[in-house]
Design a protein around this motif. Structure first.
Motif, PDB file in Angstrom:
ATOM      1  N   HIS A 100     -17.985 -30.963   1.227  1.00  0.00           N
ATOM      2  CA  HIS A 100     -17.534 -32.073   2.056  1.00  0.00           C
ATOM      3  C   HIS A 100     -18.101 -33.367   1.483  1.00  0.00           C
ATOM      4  O   HIS A 100     -19.231 -33.381   0.982  1.00  0.00           O
ATOM      5  CB  HIS A 100     -18.007 -31.926   3.507  1.00  0.00           C
ATOM      6  CG  HIS A 100     -17.519 -30.688   4.184  1.00  0.00           C
ATOM      7  ND1 HIS A 100     -16.311 -30.623   4.847  1.00  0.00           N
ATOM      8  CD2 HIS A 100     -18.068 -29.458   4.299  1.00  0.00           C
ATOM      9  CE1 HIS A 100     -16.146 -29.408   5.346  1.00  0.00           C
ATOM     10  NE2 HIS A 100     -17.185 -28.686   5.026  1.00  0.00           N
ATOM     11  N   LYS A 127      -2.857 -32.643   1.117  1.00  0.00           N
ATOM     12  CA  LYS A 127      -2.897 -33.246   2.447  1.00  0.00           C
ATOM     13  C   LYS A 127      -2.595 -32.156   3.474  1.00  0.00           C
ATOM     14  O   LYS A 127      -2.013 -31.113   3.159  1.00  0.00           O
ATOM     15  CB  LYS A 127      -1.871 -34.381   2.546  1.00  0.00           C
ATOM     16  CG  LYS A 127      -2.060 -35.471   1.508  1.00  0.00           C
ATOM     17  CD  LYS A 127      -3.221 -36.386   1.831  1.00  0.00           C
ATOM     18  CE  LYS A 127      -2.814 -37.514   2.721  1.00  0.00           C
ATOM     19  NZ  LYS A 127      -3.930 -38.492   2.929  1.00  0.00           N
ATOM     20  N   SER A 183      -7.937 -39.657   1.457  1.00  0.00           N
ATOM     21  CA  SER A 183      -8.609 -38.574   2.178  1.00  0.00           C
ATOM     22  C   SER A 183      -7.730 -37.326   2.121  1.00  0.00           C
ATOM     23  O   SER A 183      -6.531 -37.374   2.455  1.00  0.00           O
ATOM     24  CB  SER A 183      -8.842 -38.968   3.636  1.00  0.00           C
ATOM     25  OG  SER A 183      -9.691 -40.091   3.716  1.00  0.00           O
ATOM     26  N   LEU A 186      -7.938 -32.703   0.866  1.00  0.00           N
ATOM     27  CA  LEU A 186      -8.655 -31.577   0.260  1.00  0.00           C
ATOM     28  C   LEU A 186      -8.361 -31.598  -1.236  1.00  0.00           C
ATOM     29  O   LEU A 186      -7.196 -31.635  -1.644  1.00  0.00           O
ATOM     30  CB  LEU A 186      -8.184 -30.261   0.873  1.00  0.00           C
ATOM     31  CG  LEU A 186      -8.823 -28.979   0.337  1.00  0.00           C
ATOM     32  CD1 LEU A 186     -10.303 -28.894   0.718  1.00  0.00           C
ATOM     33  CD2 LEU A 186      -8.065 -27.753   0.859  1.00  0.00           C
ATOM     34  N   THR A 213     -12.993 -29.461  -2.050  1.00  0.00           N
ATOM     35  CA  THR A 213     -13.843 -30.510  -1.477  1.00  0.00           C
ATOM     36  C   THR A 213     -13.005 -31.292  -0.474  1.00  0.00           C
ATOM     37  O   THR A 213     -11.950 -31.821  -0.823  1.00  0.00           O
ATOM     38  CB  THR A 213     -14.342 -31.487  -2.567  1.00  0.00           C
ATOM     39  OG1 THR A 213     -15.202 -30.799  -3.470  1.00  0.00           O
ATOM     40  CG2 THR A 213     -15.097 -32.659  -1.937  1.00  0.00           C
ATOM     41  N   ARG A 214     -13.493 -31.324   0.761  1.00  0.00           N
ATOM     42  CA  ARG A 214     -12.808 -32.131   1.788  1.00  0.00           C
ATOM     43  C   ARG A 214     -13.354 -33.551   1.716  1.00  0.00           C
ATOM     44  O   ARG A 214     -14.520 -33.782   2.013  1.00  0.00           O
ATOM     45  CB  ARG A 214     -13.039 -31.556   3.180  1.00  0.00           C
ATOM     46  CG  ARG A 214     -12.246 -30.304   3.435  1.00  0.00           C
ATOM     47  CD  ARG A 214     -12.086 -30.000   4.905  1.00  0.00           C
ATOM     48  NE  ARG A 214     -11.417 -28.719   5.105  1.00  0.00           N
ATOM     49  CZ  ARG A 214     -10.104 -28.554   5.137  1.00  0.00           C
ATOM     50  NH1 ARG A 214      -9.320 -29.595   4.985  1.00  0.00           N
ATOM     51  NH2 ARG A 214      -9.576 -27.363   5.316  1.00  0.00           N
ATOM     52  N   THR A 245     -13.277 -37.500   2.779  1.00  0.00           N
ATOM     53  CA  THR A 245     -12.903 -38.493   3.785  1.00  0.00           C
ATOM     54  C   THR A 245     -13.327 -39.860   3.281  1.00  0.00           C
ATOM     55  O   THR A 245     -14.500 -40.069   2.944  1.00  0.00           O
ATOM     56  CB  THR A 245     -13.575 -38.207   5.133  1.00  0.00           C
ATOM     57  OG1 THR A 245     -13.235 -36.889   5.566  1.00  0.00           O
ATOM     58  CG2 THR A 245     -13.127 -39.210   6.191  1.00  0.00           C
ATOM     59  N   GLY A 248      -9.248 -23.628   4.292  1.00  0.00           N
ATOM     60  CA  GLY A 248      -8.780 -24.392   3.143  1.00  0.00           C
ATOM     61  C   GLY A 248      -8.791 -23.669   1.808  1.00  0.00           C
ATOM     62  O   GLY A 248      -8.122 -24.111   0.877  1.00  0.00           O
TER      63      GLY A 248
END
Lengths: 114, 115
Positions: free
Chosen positions: A10, A38, A86, A88, A109-110, A112, B43
């Motif tokens: 993250h 997305k 933003s 993934l 990796t997320r 934001t 995910g």
């Protein structure tokens, strides 16, 4: 070992920050990829590295800068991102031929952007 | 042009039943690979099954089988004996030389397994 490891899992970053995403594999794959995904959409190809050389750039904005320092590592350098970036971010690796089942993804990796 | 077409945005199946997820593809390369991936809400993209264009037999991996009809350019995924944990997004993908061997994905099918 069929693992592709991505770090961090993250990431929250401001629009003026510089950060990097990392991807590592030890399967001897000579093709590595970055995808952007997305929510509720399929992964979209960003970059392809083949034998450590950039072979495909899918018209990605220059605020995303890929790097392949060696055959096991792939980085994605981020600078001056926008909130719409933003998403993934997925890394994948494979053998350099179509007729191969070996195509594996990292956990992603997320990202934001605030 | 869309190279991978998944026409089912969402599917429901009852636990223990079988379900088929459709996938058609378009390519002029004689050598290509077809993949199915599962993506749960966490995910991660989980590899399920692979079919090479020159493979004579349909691929099978446990409860997953791929119904490969080369002349019709279809590669449907069959999940037998569905489990609640099968609820996820499923993507069909293709690799060919022309795209640097990168995976091109369909839009995906959201599968919900009900008790």
């Amino acid at each position: 070992d069929t693992e592709v490891t991505q770090t961090p899992k993250h990431l929250v970053m401001g629009m003026t920050n510089k950060k990097s995403l990392k991807c590592e594999q030890h399967m001897g794959h000579r093709a590595m990829y970055w995808y952007k995904q997305k929510a509720k959409k399929p992964p979209e190809l960003m970059f392809v590295y083949s034998y450590e050389k950039l072979s495909i750039n899918e018209s990605v904005p220059s605020r995303f800068s890929p790097e392949c320092p060696n055959s096991s590592l792939l980085n994605l350098h981020l600078h001056a991102l926008q909130p719409e970036d933003s998403a993934l971010y997925l890394c994948a690796s494979s053998q350099v031929r179509a007729g191969s089942a070996e195509a594996f993804f990292g956990q992603g990796t997320r990202l934001t952007v605030v | 042009a869309q190279k991978i077409t998944q026409t089912q945005p969402g599917m429901f199946v009852q636990e223990k039943e079988a379900v088929t997820l459709d996938c058609t593809y378009d390519t002029s390369d004689p050598s290509y690979g077809l993949f199915w991936y599962k993506q749960p809400s966490s995910g991660e993209m989980i590899f399920l099954i692979y079919q090479g264009s020159y493979d004579q037999q349909n691929a099978t991996e446990g409860r997953y089988s791929l119904n490969f009809q080369k002349a019709r350019k279809s590669a449907n995924l069959v999940i037998s004996a569905s489990q609640l944990g099968d609820s996820a997004m499923y993507f069909c993908a293709m690799r060919e030389q022309g795209d640097g061997y990168a995976l091109n994905f369909g839009k995906g099918t959201s599968l919900l397994v009900t008790p």
